[in-house]
Design an enzyme around this catalytic site. Structure first.
Site, PDB file in Angstrom:
ATOM      1  N   HIS A 101      43.456  45.328  41.460  1.00 28.85           N
ATOM      2  CA  HIS A 101      44.412  45.128  40.360  1.00 28.85           C
ATOM      3  C   HIS A 101      45.731  45.869  40.576  1.00 28.85           C
ATOM      4  O   HIS A 101      46.699  45.614  39.867  1.00 28.85           O
ATOM      5  CB  HIS A 101      43.787  45.610  39.041  1.00 28.85           C
ATOM      6  CG  HIS A 101      42.425  45.060  38.810  1.00 28.85           C
ATOM      7  ND1 HIS A 101      41.271  45.792  39.007  1.00 28.85           N
ATOM      8  CD2 HIS A 101      42.019  43.824  38.431  1.00 28.85           C
ATOM      9  CE1 HIS A 101      40.221  45.035  38.753  1.00 28.85           C
ATOM     10  NE2 HIS A 101      40.642  43.848  38.402  1.00 28.85           N
TER      11      HIS A 101
ATOM     12  N   CYS B 244      45.618  43.214  45.468  1.00 34.24           N
ATOM     13  CA  CYS B 244      45.815  41.815  45.847  1.00 34.24           C
ATOM     14  C   CYS B 244      47.270  41.604  46.262  1.00 34.24           C
ATOM     15  O   CYS B 244      48.190  42.029  45.546  1.00 34.24           O
ATOM     16  CB  CYS B 244      45.473  40.904  44.669  1.00 34.24           C
ATOM     17  SG  CYS B 244      45.877  39.166  44.990  1.00 34.24           S
TER      18      CYS B 244
ATOM     19  N   CYS C 185      48.694  33.578  39.696  1.00 36.18           N
ATOM     20  CA  CYS C 185      48.211  33.335  41.056  1.00 36.18           C
ATOM     21  C   CYS C 185      47.609  31.938  41.178  1.00 36.18           C
ATOM     22  O   CYS C 185      47.174  31.331  40.196  1.00 36.18           O
ATOM     23  CB  CYS C 185      47.238  34.424  41.475  1.00 36.18           C
ATOM     24  SG  CYS C 185      45.514  34.120  41.057  1.00 36.18           S
TER      25      CYS C 185
ATOM     26  N   ASN D   6      41.044  36.757  33.851  1.00 36.32           N
ATOM     27  CA  ASN D   6      41.090  35.339  34.229  1.00 36.32           C
ATOM     28  C   ASN D   6      39.863  34.585  33.711  1.00 36.32           C
ATOM     29  O   ASN D   6      39.947  33.411  33.376  1.00 36.32           O
ATOM     30  CB  ASN D   6      41.262  35.183  35.743  1.00 36.32           C
ATOM     31  CG  ASN D   6      40.019  35.456  36.538  1.00 36.32           C
ATOM     32  OD1 ASN D   6      39.182  34.573  36.714  1.00 36.32           O
ATOM     33  ND2 ASN D   6      39.870  36.676  37.018  1.00 36.32           N
TER      34      ASN D   6
ATOM     35  N   GLU E  82      46.017  45.752  35.842  1.00 39.74           N
ATOM     36  CA  GLU E  82      47.143  45.160  36.565  1.00 39.74           C
ATOM     37  C   GLU E  82      48.465  45.470  35.874  1.00 39.74           C
ATOM     38  O   GLU E  82      49.469  45.757  36.523  1.00 39.74           O
ATOM     39  CB  GLU E  82      46.960  43.644  36.710  1.00 39.74           C
ATOM     40  CG  GLU E  82      48.054  43.009  37.551  1.00 39.74           C
ATOM     41  CD  GLU E  82      47.994  41.493  37.574  1.00 39.74           C
ATOM     42  OE1 GLU E  82      49.067  40.869  37.653  1.00 39.74           O
ATOM     43  OE2 GLU E  82      46.883  40.934  37.522  1.00 39.74           O
TER      44      GLU E  82
ATOM     45  N   THR F 206      49.224  38.300  36.739  1.00 40.76           N
ATOM     46  CA  THR F 206      48.842  37.144  37.560  1.00 40.76           C
ATOM     47  C   THR F 206      47.678  36.339  36.996  1.00 40.76           C
ATOM     48  O   THR F 206      47.418  35.223  37.451  1.00 40.76           O
ATOM     49  CB  THR F 206      48.449  37.594  38.987  1.00 40.76           C
ATOM     50  OG1 THR F 206      47.299  38.445  38.910  1.00 40.76           O
ATOM     51  CG2 THR F 206      49.589  38.320  39.676  1.00 40.76           C
TER      52      THR F 206
ATOM     53  N   SER G  60      37.170  40.732  32.530  1.00 44.60           N
ATOM     54  CA  SER G  60      37.911  39.913  33.497  1.00 44.60           C
ATOM     55  C   SER G  60      38.893  39.020  32.752  1.00 44.60           C
ATOM     56  O   SER G  60      38.494  38.087  32.054  1.00 44.60           O
ATOM     57  CB  SER G  60      36.941  39.057  34.313  1.00 44.60           C
ATOM     58  OG  SER G  60      37.628  38.031  34.988  1.00 44.60           O
TER      59      SER G  60
END
Length: 322
Positions: free
Chosen positions: A83, A105, A204, A234, A135, A174, A232
């Site tokens: 992150h 990442c 992303c 995402n 992040e 992202t 999480s």
């Protein structure tokens, strides 16, 4: 119950799903560090947001810590999570002469570099993201306090007042919902026509692709399960996208044993996908649990192929080649 007595169930399997290139790289960094330097290897924060992955790495010799001050003196490596981290973290590691590997990442690193370029040009930066997410903490920590203003909602985008509306840029976390981010970006562009955005979208490719297949699947599903962790981002966004795309009975599950079977009644078509930090073994576990109770027919819904990979840190490339 005999096979003939099982009710029929069609399972739509989303593709692409599960691990993205950044997650694969981060896990590989920990595994190769353990191979090369031996156990223990320390990892600051969860390497990715998935307990199964974390516990598997712990069994191999990784020790997860929250902050560097938990790290004993010595020559053991420490790895920063996928992150990303504020600049203060590698600075503190250097001050203690720690050997560290950065598993951030590359797509998150791209956002960090964008923020620095905007700052060098004298622009105030709006970050679209969720407060408290690692992040976001890492990205905002690339610059002095106050250089980046966090905007979480369309309402905040409407009320935000910049120092100078002619010197403004935006970046995004992202792992957000493509649609929700678009709404905030449109508000910022309407209010501040000269605002500078990223050359290429910050969200992303993996987040975008997984949301895309969910949009395709959801209208056909009576229920949709996203395999992923509650922390999480995402994975949580995939549940939201599924609900907005026509499948009200969409929910997150970490493992098969978490499935609430009382809510599965009447389901004839089930969608299954997985967040970018969920391993395929957990998806297979969920499918197996449904096979025990239903006569299952699998169908893959694939919206695009993925062939992205990221380089390992230089220190580990040699180990990977051997």
């Amino acid at each position: 119950m005999s096979v003939s007595e099982k009710p029929s169930l069609t399972i739509l399997m989303g593709a692409p799903r599960g691990f993205c290139a950044g997650v694969v790289r981060a896990i590989e960094i920990v595994e190769l560090a353990l191979e090369r330097y031996g156990a223990p290897v320390y990892v600051r924060h969860e390497i990715v947001h998935n307990r199964y992955v974390v516990e598997d790495l712990e069994r191999k010799g990784a020790i997860f810590i929250e902050e560097l001050d938990e790290l004993p003196d010595g020559d053991r490596p420490v790895i920063f999570s996928a992150h990303g981290v504020p600049k203060s973290v590698p600075a503190a590691a250097r001050q203690r002469n720690l050997f560290y590997l950065d598993a951030t990442c590359p797509l998150v690193s791209k956002v960090h570099m964008e923020a620095e370029r905007h700052h060098e040009r004298g622009l105030q930066i709006v970050m679209i993201g969720h407060a408290g997410h690692p992040e976001v903490i890492g990205t905002m920590g690339q610059l002095p306090e106050g250089a980046i203003i966090l905007v979480e909602t369309p309402e905040e985008a409407e009320s935000f007042e910049p120092r100078d509306s002619s010197k403004l840029a935006y970046i995004t976390q992202t792992t957000l919902s493509v649609d929700d981010t678009r709404e905030i970006v449109e508000i910022l562009h309407r209010r501040f026509p000269n605002i500078v955005g990223p050359h290429k979208a910050d969200i992303c490719y993996a987040t975008t692709n997984r949301q895309e297949v969910v949009k395709e699947m959801a209208p056909r599903c009576d229920m949709l399960l996203v395999v992923g962790a509650p922390n999480s981002s995402n994975s949580q966004r995939l549940v939201e996208v599924a609900k907005k795309s026509g499948c009200a009975r969409s929910m997150l599950v970490q493992r098969a044993h978490e499935i609430d079977w009382s809510k599965v009644g009447g389901v004839r078509t089930l969608g299954i996908t997985a967040g970018a930090s969920a391993p395929e073994v957990l998806v297979e576990e969920v499918v197996a649990a449904f096979r025990e109770r239903f006569e299952v027919a699998l169908e893959t819904i694939e919206t695009r192929k993925e062939n992205v990979s990221f380089k390992l840190p230089r220190e580990l490339r040699q180990a990977a080649a051997q």
